[in-house]
Design a protein around this motif. Structure first.
Motif, short mmCIF file in Angstrom:
data_model
loop_
_atom_site.label_atom_id
_atom_site.label_comp_id
_atom_site.label_asym_id
_atom_site.label_seq_id
_atom_site.Cartn_x
_atom_site.Cartn_y
_atom_site.Cartn_z
N ALA A 13 1.00 -1.62 0.32
CA ALA A 13 0.10 -0.04 -0.21
C ALA A 13 0.89 0.97 -0.43
O ALA A 13 2.22 1.10 0.85
CB ALA A 13 -1.07 0.07 1.40
N MET A 14 0.45 1.84 -0.67
CA MET A 14 1.44 3.31 -0.80
C MET A 14 0.80 4.95 -0.03
O MET A 14 -0.31 4.50 -0.34
CB MET A 14 1.37 3.52 -2.61
CG MET A 14 1.91 3.24 -3.15
SD MET A 14 1.75 3.41 -5.26
CE MET A 14 3.07 4.86 -4.70
N ALA A 15 2.11 4.71 0.91
CA ALA A 15 1.23 6.38 1.50
C ALA A 15 1.26 8.12 0.65
O ALA A 15 0.37 9.21 1.00
CB ALA A 15 2.52 6.65 2.70
N ILE A 16 2.11 7.68 -0.26
CA ILE A 16 1.89 8.97 -1.52
C ILE A 16 1.07 8.65 -2.38
O ILE A 16 0.30 7.65 -3.19
CB ILE A 16 2.74 9.24 -1.60
CG1 ILE A 16 3.46 10.78 -2.57
CG2 ILE A 16 3.52 7.72 -3.20
CD1 ILE A 16 5.09 10.79 -2.73
N GLN A 17 0.00 9.67 -2.35
CA GLN A 17 -0.51 9.84 -3.28
C GLN A 17 -1.42 11.22 -4.49
O GLN A 17 -0.52 12.33 -4.60
CB GLN A 17 -2.28 10.09 -2.16
CG GLN A 17 -2.39 8.60 -1.69
CD GLN A 17 -2.38 7.61 -1.99
OE1 GLN A 17 -3.49 7.56 -3.29
NE2 GLN A 17 -2.12 6.28 -1.74
N ARG A 18 -2.05 11.18 -5.16
CA ARG A 18 -2.56 12.51 -5.95
C ARG A 18 -2.84 13.51 -5.08
O ARG A 18 -3.14 13.43 -3.92
CB ARG A 18 -3.47 12.13 -7.27
CG ARG A 18 -3.44 13.31 -7.93
CD ARG A 18 -5.41 13.22 -8.61
NE ARG A 18 -5.74 13.85 -9.34
CZ ARG A 18 -5.12 14.14 -10.60
NH1 ARG A 18 -4.73 12.73 -11.25
NH2 ARG A 18 -5.32 15.31 -11.13
N GLY A 19 -1.68 14.95 -5.70
CA GLY A 19 -1.68 15.32 -4.72
C GLY A 19 -0.65 15.92 -4.10
O GLY A 19 -0.74 17.00 -3.74
N ASP A 20 0.03 15.29 -3.88
CA ASP A 20 1.15 14.79 -2.30
C ASP A 20 2.53 15.75 -3.08
O ASP A 20 2.61 15.43 -4.20
CB ASP A 20 1.71 13.74 -2.47
CG ASP A 20 0.38 13.94 -1.19
OD1 ASP A 20 -0.38 13.35 -0.79
OD2 ASP A 20 0.71 12.15 -0.77
N ALA A 21 3.14 16.48 -2.54
CA ALA A 21 4.31 16.94 -2.95
C ALA A 21 5.54 15.69 -3.03
O ALA A 21 5.15 14.19 -2.20
CB ALA A 21 4.84 17.67 -2.02
N ALA A 22 6.03 15.43 -4.39
CA ALA A 22 7.36 14.56 -4.57
C ALA A 22 7.95 14.19 -3.69
O ALA A 22 8.45 15.55 -3.23
CB ALA A 22 7.69 13.97 -5.71
N PRO A 23 8.78 13.63 -2.95
CA PRO A 23 9.88 13.28 -2.43
C PRO A 23 11.31 14.31 -3.26
O PRO A 23 11.25 14.12 -4.14
CB PRO A 23 10.21 12.13 -2.08
CG PRO A 23 8.42 10.98 -2.03
CD PRO A 23 7.85 11.60 -3.71
N SER A 24 12.43 14.32 -2.57
CA SER A 24 13.11 15.14 -2.58
C SER A 24 13.88 13.79 -3.85
O SER A 24 15.11 14.58 -4.28
CB SER A 24 14.09 15.48 -1.57
OG SER A 24 14.50 14.75 -0.47
N SER A 25 13.75 12.73 -3.64
CA SER A 25 14.72 11.87 -4.57
C SER A 25 14.80 11.80 -5.86
O SER A 25 15.11 10.95 -6.59
CB SER A 25 14.50 10.41 -3.68
OG SER A 25 13.24 10.39 -3.52
N VAL A 26 13.58 12.74 -5.89
CA VAL A 26 13.15 12.71 -7.39
C VAL A 26 13.71 13.65 -7.95
O VAL A 26 12.83 14.50 -7.73
CB VAL A 26 11.55 12.30 -7.74
CG1 VAL A 26 11.46 13.00 -8.76
CG2 VAL A 26 10.58 11.08 -7.26
N LEU A 27 14.68 13.64 -9.07
CA LEU A 27 16.05 14.79 -9.14
C LEU A 27 15.57 15.12 -10.46
O LEU A 27 15.03 14.00 -11.37
CB LEU A 27 17.21 14.79 -8.28
CG LEU A 27 16.87 14.50 -6.90
CD1 LEU A 27 18.78 13.76 -6.72
CD2 LEU A 27 17.01 15.92 -6.59
#
Length: 292
Positions: free
Chosen positions: A201-215
């Motif tokens: 199950a994913m904690a991150i959903q539509r509308g959330d800010a992307a983690p900083s690991s996405v560069l």
């Protein structure tokens, strides 16, 4: 005669899956990209017209007998979106859920919720469209030939099947046995996030800010796989070992990033077995009994 047999079979179908099975029985040699317009005309669509209204996505107008219909699509749609719109409206026609209150919106063509009758019918039409444009046996064979999951595969599949990248991503996740998830991130915000059946199950959903690991990276050049912090992406219990999550990203134009998350299920099973073995074999250093 073959067309009449197909129409007879379709008349007895009441779900997207049974409709698709009947169509593919009569098209055993079908290949990608699926000739959606030819199939539509064979099963009762007499014309496929353009719409000048850019606000409207598509519609289907069924004749009084329910035997034939006309599909209309916005002239502003790209070729992949037009193909999906035709397949979506064909689904409405064959499922007998054509809307009487107006045409379908662009939102309807991405609906997957089933909490109201309207959303359920749109989701059914979308399931039919995805299954028609990306038949499961063909997609499974494509995934086998591509090998281990990679974000570039989604773009390649979209081009091969004549669909949008989002449609290809959704179907990829439907078919793949791998534990993975795909996200579309635009301007640092998640616009699409969906796991495969075997992904946690994913904690991150539509509308959330992307983690900083996405560069930011070079356009159209996938990054190497990197290990990322599982808790940035997944719902995890504190007393459960975090799985090793790998991420690969593909930067596109207009600050869009396609992201794939992957978990090596076999490696995770081995890690769990080792942890259980260690816990079982670890000696206990409790206080001895005082025998005085």
């Amino acid at each position: 005669m073959a067309r009449e047999r197909l129409l007879t079979e379709l008349a007895g179908c009441n779900s997207a899956e049974t409709l698709l099975a009947a169509i593919f029985r009569h098209h055993p040699d079908i290949s990608a990209p699926v000739p959606v317009e030819d199939i539509a005309r064979r099963v009762g669509i007499t014309d496929i017209r353009g719409l000048s209204d850019e606000v409207v996505s598509s519609s289907v107008l069924v004749d009084g007998t329910g035997v034939t219909a006309v599909i209309s699509c916005s002239a502003a749609l790209s070729t992949p979106r037009r193909r999906f719109a035709i397949a979506h409206q064909l689904g409405h026609f064959l499922l007998k859920t054509a809307r009487e209150d107006g045409p379908c919106s662009a939102r309807d063509l991405s609906e997957n919720r089933r909490d109201t009758l309207h959303r359920k019918q749109e989701a059914q039409a979308n399931r039919f469209a995805a299954g028609l444009l990306m038949p499961k046996p063909l997609m499974a064979a494509s995934l086998d030939s591509l090998g281990k999951p990679a974000i570039a595969h989604v773009v390649a599949l979209a081009a091969s099947y004549g669909v949008t990248t989002e449609a290809a991503a959704s179907r990829y996740l439907d078919v793949t046995p791998a534990a993975c998830a795909i996200l579309f991130i635009k301007h640092g915000v998640v616009h699409y996030a969906r796991p495969s059946r075997t992904f946690p199950a994913m904690a991150i959903q539509r509308g959330d800010a992307a983690p900083s690991s996405v560069l930011e990276d070079k356009i159209d050049q996938p990054t190497a796989w990197i290990t990322v912090e599982a808790r940035d992406w997944l719902i995890l219990s504190r007393d459960v070992r975090s799985p090793k999550v790998s991420m690969q990203a593909l930067a596109k134009k207009n600050d869009l990033h396609l992201v794939m998350l992957s978990i090596n299920a076999a490696a995770e099973r081995r890690a769990d077995e080792e942890a259980e073995k260690y816990a079982t074999e670890r000696p206990s250093f409790g206080r001895g009994v005082d025998r005085r």
